[in-house]
Design a protein around this motif. Structure first.
Motif, short mmCIF file in Angstrom:
data_model
loop_
_atom_site.label_atom_id
_atom_site.label_comp_id
_atom_site.label_asym_id
_atom_site.label_seq_id
_atom_site.Cartn_x
_atom_site.Cartn_y
_atom_site.Cartn_z
N LEU A 56 6.70 6.98 7.74
CA LEU A 56 6.62 6.79 6.29
C LEU A 56 7.75 5.90 5.80
CD1 LEU A 56 5.44 10.32 5.16
CD2 LEU A 56 4.17 8.17 5.06
N GLU A 57 8.90 6.04 6.39
CA GLU A 57 10.01 5.15 6.03
C GLU A 57 9.63 3.69 6.31
OE1 GLU A 57 12.90 5.10 4.41
OE2 GLU A 57 12.04 7.03 3.83
N LEU A 62 8.08 -1.71 4.44
CA LEU A 62 7.23 -2.90 4.46
C LEU A 62 6.47 -3.07 3.15
CD1 LEU A 62 5.83 -3.18 8.08
CD2 LEU A 62 7.84 -4.21 7.04
N LYS A 63 6.20 -1.94 2.52
CA LYS A 63 5.56 -2.05 1.21
C LYS A 63 6.49 -2.73 0.20
CE LYS A 63 3.61 1.39 -0.89
NZ LYS A 63 2.83 0.60 -1.88
N SER A 68 0.65 -5.55 2.54
CA SER A 68 -0.42 -4.64 2.20
C SER A 68 -0.50 -3.52 3.23
CB SER A 68 -1.75 -5.38 2.16
OG SER A 68 -2.14 -5.74 3.47
N LEU A 69 -1.15 -2.46 2.87
CA LEU A 69 -1.30 -1.35 3.80
C LEU A 69 -2.04 -1.81 5.06
CD1 LEU A 69 -2.10 1.60 1.37
CD2 LEU A 69 0.08 0.95 2.39
N GLU A 70 -2.97 -2.71 4.87
CA GLU A 70 -3.71 -3.21 6.02
C GLU A 70 -2.78 -3.96 6.98
OE1 GLU A 70 -6.96 -5.64 4.87
OE2 GLU A 70 -7.87 -5.64 6.87
N GLU A 71 -1.92 -4.78 6.42
CA GLU A 71 -0.98 -5.51 7.26
C GLU A 71 -0.02 -4.57 7.96
OE1 GLU A 71 -0.76 -9.68 4.70
OE2 GLU A 71 0.39 -7.95 4.07
N ILE A 72 0.40 -3.57 7.23
CA ILE A 72 1.31 -2.58 7.81
C ILE A 72 0.61 -1.84 8.95
CG2 ILE A 72 2.57 -0.46 7.33
CD1 ILE A 72 2.92 -1.54 4.43
N LEU B 136 14.37 -4.25 11.48
CA LEU B 136 14.39 -3.67 10.14
C LEU B 136 15.24 -2.41 10.10
CD1 LEU B 136 10.64 -3.99 9.08
CD2 LEU B 136 12.57 -5.30 8.22
N ARG B 137 15.53 -1.90 11.28
CA ARG B 137 16.22 -0.60 11.40
C ARG B 137 15.46 0.50 10.67
NH1 ARG B 137 20.58 -3.84 11.78
NH2 ARG B 137 20.92 -4.02 9.55
#
Lengths: 138, 138
Positions: A56-57, A62-63, A68-72, B136-137
């Motif tokens: 989640l971190e 990345l958010k 986007s969530l898709e990219e993540i 990104l750590r």
DNA sequence: GTATGGTCTCCACAGGGGTGGAGAGTCACT
DNA sequence: AGTGACTCTCCACCCCTGTGGAGACCATAC
């Protein structure tokens, strides 16, 4: 022979409390496949590993960088395959810079246009035939 | 005594052809109140005045300047009341510049952050414990 | 036993600006 | 009278990231 098949894990509310995200959001992420649960309790409750917090971190970071969530999810898939996602992330971040540059460019042009229009703006022009706003001439 | 109460006007397809907008969009605008029809034909068809073309030009222009349909409608309401909408438009455009500046500012900061991250990016770092991406750590 | 709180699934809605399709009615031409 | 083009209304769906609620189940404390 001990502890075989025993699944331990956080219930969703605990993960919500520790991550600072709403329960609803965690379910949403799980539905998307971003945040796999390690299984279900006997009562049917989702159980999450400690690792979910890290995940989640990562997602949150990345958010904030605008992915986007898709990219993540793409990056996480690489990670889940056991590889370092650094290269993929780099590509995504470079792409993101490209998008940002395009947006800034576009916004700058629009700003120019608006400035130009307002520079010559007449606050009380004569009414013109066939035009709604004489300043815009449209 | 002649031509009393006779409503003449374009049907929606004609207006679509002349304005270059899809029929669906014109209906949508009419529903929103942006583009009033002068009435209906006997068969129930919307009828539009010539003036609608001007109105659509106006709408299109303000849309390209980044105003929302709601904001545009505000300007048109002033126009429909018989006043010049110039002052209202000016206010909207100034507000739009403000929004653009805020966006550019935000995008610039994000861009900075991304650049900073990518500047020190290691394409093949050692795996680290408790971290998905060592760069990104996180 | 029961109250409270956590969790489940499923469905709907938000924003903004439309787009697509179904099914039915209208109009003009032949 | 028929055919095809046009139009009508109504409903659903698109993008994306969630959020809200209903109704039902589970778990724990008293």
């Amino acid at each position: 022979m001990a502890a075989v098949g025993i699944k331990t894990g956080m219930k969703i509310g605990v993960l919500a409390g520790r991550s600072g995200l709403p329960v609803k959001t965690l379910r949403y992420y799980e539905d998307l496949g971003l945040l796999p649960a390690i299984g279900r309790s006997e009562g049917g409750y989702r159980l999450f590993a400690e690792e979910s917090l890290r995940r989640l971190e990562f997602i949150r970071r990345l958010k904030t960088l605008g992915l986007s969530l898709e990219e993540i999810q793409g990056c996480l898939t690489v990670h889940d395959a056991g590889d370092l996602p650094c290269t993929d992330i780099q590509i995504q971040l470079e792409r993101q810079i490209g998008r940002i540059d395009a947006q800034i460019e576009e916004l700058g042009q629009l700003r120019q246009e608006l400035q130009g229009l307002l520079a010559g703006w007449q606050s009380d022009p004569a009414k013109e035939r066939d035009v709604i706003c004489p300043n815009l001439r449209v």
